[in-house]
Design an enzyme around this catalytic site. Structure first.
Site, PDB file in Angstrom:
ATOM      1  N   THR A   9       0.818  -1.218   0.000  1.00 46.72           N
ATOM      2  CA  THR A   9       0.000   0.000   0.000  1.00 46.72           C
ATOM      3  C   THR A   9       0.852   1.269   0.000  1.00 46.72           C
ATOM      4  O   THR A   9       0.325   2.371  -0.078  1.00 46.72           O
ATOM      5  CB  THR A   9      -0.902   0.024   1.250  1.00 46.72           C
ATOM      6  OG1 THR A   9      -0.046  -0.198   2.384  1.00 46.72           O
ATOM      7  CG2 THR A   9      -1.972  -1.045   1.195  1.00 46.72           C
ATOM      8  N   ARG A  37      -3.434  -1.886   9.456  1.00 44.94           N
ATOM      9  CA  ARG A  37      -4.115  -0.629   9.076  1.00 44.94           C
ATOM     10  C   ARG A  37      -4.764  -0.743   7.699  1.00 44.94           C
ATOM     11  O   ARG A  37      -5.709  -0.039   7.384  1.00 44.94           O
ATOM     12  CB  ARG A  37      -3.110   0.544   9.041  1.00 44.94           C
ATOM     13  CG  ARG A  37      -2.585   0.968  10.384  1.00 44.94           C
ATOM     14  CD  ARG A  37      -1.609   2.134  10.234  1.00 44.94           C
ATOM     15  NE  ARG A  37      -0.355   1.738   9.581  1.00 44.94           N
ATOM     16  CZ  ARG A  37       0.699   1.228  10.210  1.00 44.94           C
ATOM     17  NH1 ARG A  37       0.659   1.074  11.517  1.00 44.94           N
ATOM     18  NH2 ARG A  37       1.795   0.874   9.554  1.00 44.94           N
ATOM     19  N   CYS A 127      18.129   4.995  -3.244  1.00 44.74           N
ATOM     20  CA  CYS A 127      17.656   5.627  -4.486  1.00 44.74           C
ATOM     21  C   CYS A 127      18.700   6.535  -5.152  1.00 44.74           C
ATOM     22  O   CYS A 127      18.968   6.431  -6.355  1.00 44.74           O
ATOM     23  CB  CYS A 127      16.372   6.407  -4.209  1.00 44.74           C
ATOM     24  SG  CYS A 127      16.401   7.347  -2.679  1.00 44.74           S
ATOM     25  N   GLY A 157      10.914  10.418  -1.735  1.00 48.84           N
ATOM     26  CA  GLY A 157      11.941   9.503  -1.227  1.00 48.84           C
ATOM     27  C   GLY A 157      11.725   9.146   0.236  1.00 48.84           C
ATOM     28  O   GLY A 157      12.256   8.145   0.721  1.00 48.84           O
ATOM     29  N   ARG A 226      17.399  17.511   1.162  1.00 52.87           N
ATOM     30  CA  ARG A 226      15.982  17.355   0.794  1.00 52.87           C
ATOM     31  C   ARG A 226      15.487  18.675   0.228  1.00 52.87           C
ATOM     32  O   ARG A 226      15.750  19.743   0.812  1.00 52.87           O
ATOM     33  CB  ARG A 226      15.167  16.969   2.036  1.00 52.87           C
ATOM     34  CG  ARG A 226      13.727  16.608   1.736  1.00 52.87           C
ATOM     35  CD  ARG A 226      13.577  15.257   1.104  1.00 52.87           C
ATOM     36  NE  ARG A 226      13.996  14.172   1.975  1.00 52.87           N
ATOM     37  CZ  ARG A 226      14.192  12.914   1.565  1.00 52.87           C
ATOM     38  NH1 ARG A 226      14.021  12.582   0.308  1.00 52.87           N
ATOM     39  NH2 ARG A 226      14.581  11.988   2.419  1.00 52.87           N
ATOM     40  N   HIS A 233      14.838  12.607  -8.003  1.00 54.45           N
ATOM     41  CA  HIS A 233      16.063  13.065  -7.331  1.00 54.45           C
ATOM     42  C   HIS A 233      17.063  13.580  -8.371  1.00 54.45           C
ATOM     43  O   HIS A 233      17.179  13.016  -9.467  1.00 54.45           O
ATOM     44  CB  HIS A 233      16.756  11.900  -6.607  1.00 54.45           C
ATOM     45  CG  HIS A 233      16.076  11.428  -5.363  1.00 54.45           C
ATOM     46  ND1 HIS A 233      14.982  12.030  -4.799  1.00 54.45           N
ATOM     47  CD2 HIS A 233      16.371  10.376  -4.550  1.00 54.45           C
ATOM     48  CE1 HIS A 233      14.644  11.378  -3.705  1.00 54.45           C
ATOM     49  NE2 HIS A 233      15.462  10.362  -3.535  1.00 54.45           N
TER      50      HIS A 233
END
Ligand code: A2P
Length: 325
Positions: A9, A37, A127, A157, A226, A233
Protein backbone atom coordinates in the site's frame (compact mmCIF):
# COMPACT_ATOMS: atom_id res chain seq x y z
CA UNK A 1 5.81 -16.59 -11.42
CA UNK A 2 4.18 -16.21 -8.04
CA UNK A 3 5.11 -12.89 -6.44
CA UNK A 4 4.48 -11.41 -2.99
CA UNK A 5 4.67 -7.65 -2.36
CA UNK A 6 5.37 -6.55 1.21
CA UNK A 7 4.36 -2.93 1.84
CA UNK A 8 1.97 -3.08 -1.11
CA UNK A 9 0.00 0.00 0.00
CA UNK A 10 3.05 2.30 0.21
CA UNK A 11 4.45 4.63 -2.45
CA UNK A 12 7.10 2.15 -3.58
CA UNK A 13 4.78 -0.86 -3.09
CA UNK A 14 2.13 0.63 -5.37
CA UNK A 15 4.81 1.39 -7.94
CA UNK A 16 6.07 -2.23 -7.75
CA UNK A 17 2.58 -3.24 -8.87
CA UNK A 18 2.40 -0.63 -11.64
CA UNK A 19 5.84 -1.59 -12.98
CA UNK A 20 5.06 -5.34 -12.81
CA UNK A 21 1.98 -4.64 -14.96
CA UNK A 22 3.89 -2.47 -17.43
CA UNK A 23 6.75 -4.97 -17.85
CA UNK A 24 4.29 -7.77 -18.76
CA UNK A 25 6.03 -10.37 -16.64
CA UNK A 26 4.44 -13.78 -16.59
CA UNK A 27 2.73 -13.63 -13.19
CA UNK A 28 0.25 -16.29 -12.13
CA UNK A 29 -0.29 -14.98 -8.60
CA UNK A 30 0.35 -11.62 -6.96
CA UNK A 31 -0.16 -11.43 -3.20
CA UNK A 32 -0.23 -8.04 -1.47
CA UNK A 33 0.83 -7.67 2.17
CA UNK A 34 0.72 -4.61 4.44
CA UNK A 35 -0.06 -3.80 8.09
CA UNK A 36 -3.36 -4.30 9.90
CA UNK A 37 -4.11 -0.63 9.08
CA UNK A 38 -4.75 -1.76 5.50
CA UNK A 39 -6.99 -4.73 6.30
CA UNK A 40 -10.04 -4.68 4.03
CA UNK A 41 -8.34 -2.66 1.25
CA UNK A 42 -8.02 -4.03 -2.27
CA UNK A 43 -5.32 -3.44 -4.87
CA UNK A 44 -5.86 -3.58 -8.63
CA UNK A 45 -3.45 -5.59 -10.76
CA UNK A 46 -4.14 -6.52 -14.40
CA UNK A 47 -7.89 -5.88 -13.92
CA UNK A 48 -8.01 -8.13 -10.87
CA UNK A 49 -8.99 -6.88 -7.41
CA UNK A 50 -6.50 -8.34 -4.93
CA UNK A 51 -7.31 -8.18 -1.20
CA UNK A 52 -4.54 -6.72 1.00
CA UNK A 53 -3.42 -9.35 3.51
CA UNK A 54 -1.98 -8.54 6.92
CA UNK A 55 1.68 -9.63 7.03
CA UNK A 56 2.58 -12.33 9.56
CA UNK A 57 5.12 -15.15 10.07
CA UNK A 58 3.05 -17.52 7.90
CA UNK A 59 2.51 -15.17 4.95
CA UNK A 60 5.11 -16.97 2.84
CA UNK A 61 4.10 -20.55 3.75
CA UNK A 62 2.15 -20.96 0.53
CA UNK A 63 5.35 -20.56 -1.50
CA UNK A 64 6.28 -17.63 -3.75
CA UNK A 65 9.07 -17.39 -6.29
CA UNK A 66 9.86 -13.77 -5.41
CA UNK A 67 9.02 -11.43 -2.53
CA UNK A 68 9.51 -7.70 -3.10
CA UNK A 69 9.82 -5.80 0.17
CA UNK A 70 9.35 -2.07 0.81
CA UNK A 71 7.89 -1.69 4.28
CA UNK A 72 10.88 -0.28 6.19
CA UNK A 73 14.00 -1.73 7.78
CA UNK A 74 12.46 -3.41 10.82
CA UNK A 75 9.92 -5.34 8.71
CA UNK A 76 12.73 -6.45 6.37
CA UNK A 77 14.92 -7.42 9.31
CA UNK A 78 12.25 -9.74 10.69
CA UNK A 79 10.42 -11.01 7.62
CA UNK A 80 12.99 -11.14 4.78
CA UNK A 81 14.78 -14.16 6.36
CA UNK A 82 11.39 -15.85 6.92
CA UNK A 83 10.50 -15.35 3.24
CA UNK A 84 13.94 -16.55 2.09
CA UNK A 85 13.68 -19.63 4.30
CA UNK A 86 10.29 -20.38 2.74
CA UNK A 87 12.04 -20.46 -0.67
CA UNK A 88 11.45 -16.94 -2.02
CA UNK A 89 14.09 -14.85 -3.70
CA UNK A 90 13.67 -11.64 -1.71
CA UNK A 91 14.40 -8.28 -3.33
CA UNK A 92 14.54 -5.89 -0.40
CA UNK A 93 14.25 -2.14 -0.85
CA UNK A 94 15.16 -1.23 2.74
CA UNK A 95 18.70 -0.48 3.94
CA UNK A 96 18.57 -3.39 6.40
CA UNK A 97 20.64 -5.97 4.46
CA UNK A 98 22.55 -3.79 1.99
CA UNK A 99 25.96 -3.86 3.65
CA UNK A 100 25.76 -7.51 4.79
CA UNK A 101 28.75 -9.08 3.00
CA UNK A 102 26.69 -12.16 2.13
CA UNK A 103 23.92 -10.10 0.48
CA UNK A 104 24.42 -8.83 -3.08
CA UNK A 105 23.55 -5.15 -3.60
CA UNK A 106 22.38 -4.99 -7.17
CA UNK A 107 21.90 -2.51 -9.98
CA UNK A 108 21.08 -4.90 -12.82
CA UNK A 109 22.90 -2.87 -15.50
CA UNK A 110 26.11 -3.16 -13.46
CA UNK A 111 26.49 -6.15 -11.19
CA UNK A 112 23.89 -8.86 -11.66
CA UNK A 113 26.93 -11.16 -11.57
CA UNK A 114 27.08 -10.58 -7.78
CA UNK A 115 23.97 -12.79 -7.45
CA UNK A 116 24.80 -16.46 -6.85
CA UNK A 117 22.30 -19.28 -7.30
CA UNK A 118 21.84 -19.68 -3.53
CA UNK A 119 21.09 -16.06 -2.64
CA UNK A 120 17.88 -15.76 -0.65
CA UNK A 121 18.03 -12.00 -0.09
CA UNK A 122 19.11 -9.47 -2.71
CA UNK A 123 19.28 -5.82 -1.63
CA UNK A 124 18.04 -2.93 -3.75
CA UNK A 125 20.38 0.04 -3.24
CA UNK A 126 19.53 3.51 -1.93
CA UNK A 127 17.66 5.63 -4.49
CA UNK A 128 20.32 8.33 -4.97
CA UNK A 129 23.03 5.68 -5.15
CA UNK A 130 21.34 3.74 -7.98
CA UNK A 131 21.16 6.75 -10.28
CA UNK A 132 24.73 7.80 -9.43
CA UNK A 133 26.55 4.49 -9.91
CA UNK A 134 25.20 3.92 -13.43
CA UNK A 135 27.09 6.90 -14.94
CA UNK A 136 30.10 6.19 -12.72
CA UNK A 137 30.18 2.64 -14.11
CA UNK A 138 30.59 4.13 -17.60
CA UNK A 139 33.57 6.21 -16.36
CA UNK A 140 35.39 3.29 -14.71
CA UNK A 141 37.50 2.82 -17.86
CA UNK A 142 39.34 6.10 -17.05
CA UNK A 143 39.85 5.09 -13.40
CA UNK A 144 37.77 6.71 -10.64
CA UNK A 145 40.10 8.64 -8.35
CA UNK A 146 37.65 10.70 -6.26
CA UNK A 147 33.89 11.28 -6.31
CA UNK A 148 31.94 14.16 -4.70
CA UNK A 149 28.14 13.82 -4.58
CA UNK A 150 25.70 16.64 -3.84
CA UNK A 151 22.05 15.56 -3.92
CA UNK A 152 18.74 17.35 -4.33
CA UNK A 153 16.24 14.75 -3.14
CA UNK A 154 12.46 14.79 -3.59
CA UNK A 155 9.99 14.31 -0.74
CA UNK A 156 8.62 11.07 -2.28
CA UNK A 157 11.94 9.50 -1.23
CA UNK A 158 10.64 9.63 2.36
CA UNK A 159 7.51 7.68 1.38
CA UNK A 160 3.99 8.89 2.00
CA UNK A 161 5.10 10.79 5.13
CA UNK A 162 7.30 13.10 3.07
CA UNK A 163 4.61 13.77 0.47
CA UNK A 164 2.12 14.47 3.28
CA UNK A 165 4.47 17.04 4.85
CA UNK A 166 4.86 18.98 1.57
CA UNK A 167 1.08 18.93 1.17
CA UNK A 168 0.60 20.10 4.77
CA UNK A 169 3.02 22.99 4.17
CA UNK A 170 1.12 23.92 0.99
CA UNK A 171 -1.95 24.30 3.24
CA UNK A 172 0.09 26.53 5.64
CA UNK A 173 0.35 23.69 8.20
CA UNK A 174 3.72 22.81 9.81
CA UNK A 175 5.72 19.67 8.99
CA UNK A 176 5.13 16.65 11.20
CA UNK A 177 7.81 14.36 9.73
CA UNK A 178 10.69 16.60 8.55
CA UNK A 179 12.63 18.59 11.19
CA UNK A 180 11.62 21.87 9.45
CA UNK A 181 9.07 22.99 6.90
CA UNK A 182 10.10 21.74 3.45
CA UNK A 183 8.07 24.19 1.36
CA UNK A 184 10.18 27.21 0.27
CA UNK A 185 13.13 25.53 1.95
CA UNK A 186 15.99 23.04 1.57
CA UNK A 187 16.99 20.74 4.43
CA UNK A 188 20.61 19.49 4.55
CA UNK A 189 19.65 16.44 6.61
CA UNK A 190 18.40 13.10 5.28
CA UNK A 191 18.16 10.37 7.92
CA UNK A 192 19.98 10.69 11.25
CA UNK A 193 23.38 12.23 12.00
CA UNK A 194 26.38 9.96 12.66
CA UNK A 195 29.18 10.78 15.14
CA UNK A 196 31.49 12.19 12.40
CA UNK A 197 28.86 14.72 11.24
CA UNK A 198 27.79 12.83 8.10
CA UNK A 199 24.16 11.76 7.87
CA UNK A 200 23.21 8.11 7.44
CA UNK A 201 22.03 8.86 3.88
CA UNK A 202 25.47 10.27 3.03
CA UNK A 203 27.14 7.21 4.54
CA UNK A 204 24.80 4.92 2.53
CA UNK A 205 25.81 6.63 -0.72
CA UNK A 206 29.51 6.24 0.10
CA UNK A 207 29.40 2.61 1.28
CA UNK A 208 26.94 1.39 -1.34
CA UNK A 209 28.80 3.01 -4.25
CA UNK A 210 32.00 1.21 -3.19
CA UNK A 211 30.18 -2.13 -2.87
CA UNK A 212 28.28 -1.97 -6.18
CA UNK A 213 31.29 -0.79 -8.22
CA UNK A 214 33.65 -3.26 -6.48
CA UNK A 215 35.92 -0.34 -5.48
CA UNK A 216 36.27 -0.72 -1.68
CA UNK A 217 38.93 2.01 -1.42
CA UNK A 218 37.31 4.63 -3.67
CA UNK A 219 37.78 8.15 -2.28
CA UNK A 220 34.23 9.49 -2.04
CA UNK A 221 32.18 12.02 -0.10
CA UNK A 222 28.55 13.22 -0.16
CA UNK A 223 26.18 15.96 0.97
CA UNK A 224 22.50 14.97 0.79
CA UNK A 225 19.79 17.62 0.75
CA UNK A 226 15.98 17.35 0.79
CA UNK A 227 14.30 19.83 -1.55
CA UNK A 228 10.62 20.73 -2.07
CA UNK A 229 10.26 18.59 -5.20
CA UNK A 230 7.46 16.02 -5.22
CA UNK A 231 9.25 13.31 -7.20
CA UNK A 232 12.63 12.88 -8.92
CA UNK A 233 16.06 13.07 -7.33
CA UNK A 234 18.93 15.11 -8.82
CA UNK A 235 22.60 14.49 -8.10
CA UNK A 236 25.49 16.80 -9.01
CA UNK A 237 28.47 14.47 -9.37
CA UNK A 238 32.00 15.82 -9.44
CA UNK A 239 34.55 13.20 -10.48
CA UNK A 240 38.33 13.19 -10.57
CA UNK A 241 39.53 10.53 -13.02
CA UNK A 242 42.93 8.81 -12.93
CA UNK A 243 43.55 9.32 -16.63
CA UNK A 244 43.26 12.18 -19.07
CA UNK A 245 40.22 12.08 -21.33
CA UNK A 246 38.67 13.46 -24.47
CA UNK A 247 35.23 14.81 -23.52
CA UNK A 248 33.70 13.26 -26.66
CA UNK A 249 34.90 9.80 -25.58
CA UNK A 250 33.31 10.34 -22.16
CA UNK A 251 30.03 11.37 -23.81
CA UNK A 252 30.14 8.29 -26.05
CA UNK A 253 30.76 6.00 -23.07
CA UNK A 254 27.84 7.54 -21.17
CA UNK A 255 25.58 7.23 -24.22
CA UNK A 256 26.49 3.53 -24.57
CA UNK A 257 25.93 2.69 -20.90
CA UNK A 258 22.75 0.63 -20.47
CA UNK A 259 20.19 2.52 -18.37
CA UNK A 260 21.36 6.04 -19.30
CA UNK A 261 19.64 8.64 -21.49
CA UNK A 262 22.31 11.19 -22.29
CA UNK A 263 21.24 14.77 -22.99
CA UNK A 264 24.02 16.47 -24.96
CA UNK A 265 22.42 19.84 -25.66
CA UNK A 266 19.87 20.09 -22.86
CA UNK A 267 19.60 19.12 -19.22
CA UNK A 268 17.11 16.97 -17.33
CA UNK A 269 14.97 18.16 -14.40
CA UNK A 270 12.77 16.14 -12.03
CA UNK A 271 9.59 17.19 -13.83
CA UNK A 272 11.04 15.96 -17.15
CA UNK A 273 11.99 12.49 -15.89
CA UNK A 274 9.24 11.62 -13.41
CA UNK A 275 7.43 8.48 -14.60
CA UNK A 276 10.39 7.13 -16.61
CA UNK A 277 12.89 4.38 -15.82
CA UNK A 278 16.06 5.74 -17.41
CA UNK A 279 18.75 7.70 -15.59
CA UNK A 280 19.09 11.06 -17.36
CA UNK A 281 22.53 12.66 -17.59
CA UNK A 282 23.26 16.21 -18.74
CA UNK A 283 25.67 19.11 -18.23
CA UNK A 284 28.67 16.83 -18.77
CA UNK A 285 31.63 19.19 -18.66
CA UNK A 286 35.25 19.48 -17.61
CA UNK A 287 36.08 20.69 -14.12
CA UNK A 288 39.23 22.69 -14.81
CA UNK A 289 39.97 23.24 -11.10
CA UNK A 290 41.60 19.77 -10.86
CA UNK A 291 43.46 17.45 -13.26
CA UNK A 292 41.07 15.11 -15.14
CA UNK A 293 38.02 16.65 -13.45
CA UNK A 294 34.47 16.18 -14.68
CA UNK A 295 31.00 17.43 -13.72
CA UNK A 296 27.75 15.49 -14.35
CA UNK A 297 24.13 16.38 -13.60
CA UNK A 298 22.11 13.20 -13.05
CA UNK A 299 18.32 13.02 -12.59
CA UNK A 300 16.03 10.00 -12.16
CA UNK A 301 12.61 9.01 -10.86
CA UNK A 302 13.54 7.90 -7.34
CA UNK A 303 10.41 5.79 -6.87
CA UNK A 304 10.83 4.02 -10.23
CA UNK A 305 14.55 3.56 -11.09
CA UNK A 306 15.54 4.48 -7.53
CA UNK A 307 13.35 1.72 -6.05
CA UNK A 308 10.51 -0.19 -7.74
CA UNK A 309 11.76 -0.42 -11.34
CA UNK A 310 15.26 -1.42 -10.23
CA UNK A 311 13.76 -4.25 -8.13
CA UNK A 312 11.47 -5.44 -10.93
CA UNK A 313 14.39 -5.32 -13.42
CA UNK A 314 16.36 -7.57 -11.03
CA UNK A 315 13.48 -10.08 -11.15
CA UNK A 316 13.17 -9.73 -14.93
CA UNK A 317 16.88 -10.29 -15.56
CA UNK A 318 17.13 -13.21 -13.13
CA UNK A 319 14.20 -14.86 -14.91
CA UNK A 320 15.82 -14.26 -18.32
CA UNK A 321 19.05 -15.80 -17.00
CA UNK A 322 17.17 -18.79 -15.54
CA UNK A 323 15.48 -19.47 -18.89
CA UNK A 324 18.75 -19.15 -20.82
CA UNK A 325 20.46 -21.58 -18.39
P1 A2P B 1 0.20 0.28 5.70
O1 A2P B 1 -0.27 1.11 4.56
O2 A2P B 1 -0.76 -0.80 6.09
O3 A2P B 1 0.71 1.08 6.87
P2 A2P B 1 5.48 4.28 2.69
O4 A2P B 1 6.97 4.06 2.55
O5 A2P B 1 4.86 4.91 1.49
O6 A2P B 1 5.16 5.01 3.96
O7 A2P B 1 4.84 2.80 2.81
C1 A2P B 1 5.19 1.89 3.83
C2 A2P B 1 4.56 0.53 3.54
O8 A2P B 1 4.98 -0.38 4.56
C3 A2P B 1 3.03 0.52 3.55
O9 A2P B 1 2.56 -0.41 2.61
C4 A2P B 1 2.75 0.06 4.97
O10 A2P B 1 1.49 -0.57 5.14
C5 A2P B 1 3.83 -1.00 5.14
N1 A2P B 1 4.02 -1.30 6.54
C6 A2P B 1 4.35 -0.45 7.54
N2 A2P B 1 4.37 -1.11 8.73
C7 A2P B 1 4.06 -2.40 8.47
C8 A2P B 1 3.90 -3.58 9.26
N3 A2P B 1 4.07 -3.55 10.58
N4 A2P B 1 3.54 -4.75 8.65
C9 A2P B 1 3.36 -4.77 7.31
N5 A2P B 1 3.48 -3.69 6.50
C10 A2P B 1 3.83 -2.53 7.06
Amino acid sequence: MRIAIVGATGLVGQTFIKVLEEYHLNISELACFASSRSAGKTIHFNNQAIPVEVLDEHSFDRGFDYALFSAGGSISEKYAPIAAKAGCIVVDNSSQWRMDPSVPLVVPEINLNHVQANHGIIANPNCSTIQSVIPLNALKAWGLKRVVYTTYQAVSGSGQKGVDDLERNLKQLPSTFYPKNILHNVIPQIDVFLPNGDTKEERKMIDETRKILDLPNLSITATCVRVPVLNGHSVAINVELENDFDLNDILDALAKQEGIRLMRDAYPTPLDVSGQDAVFVGRVRRDDSIPNGLHLWVVADNIRKGAAANAVQIVQKLEEKRHVI
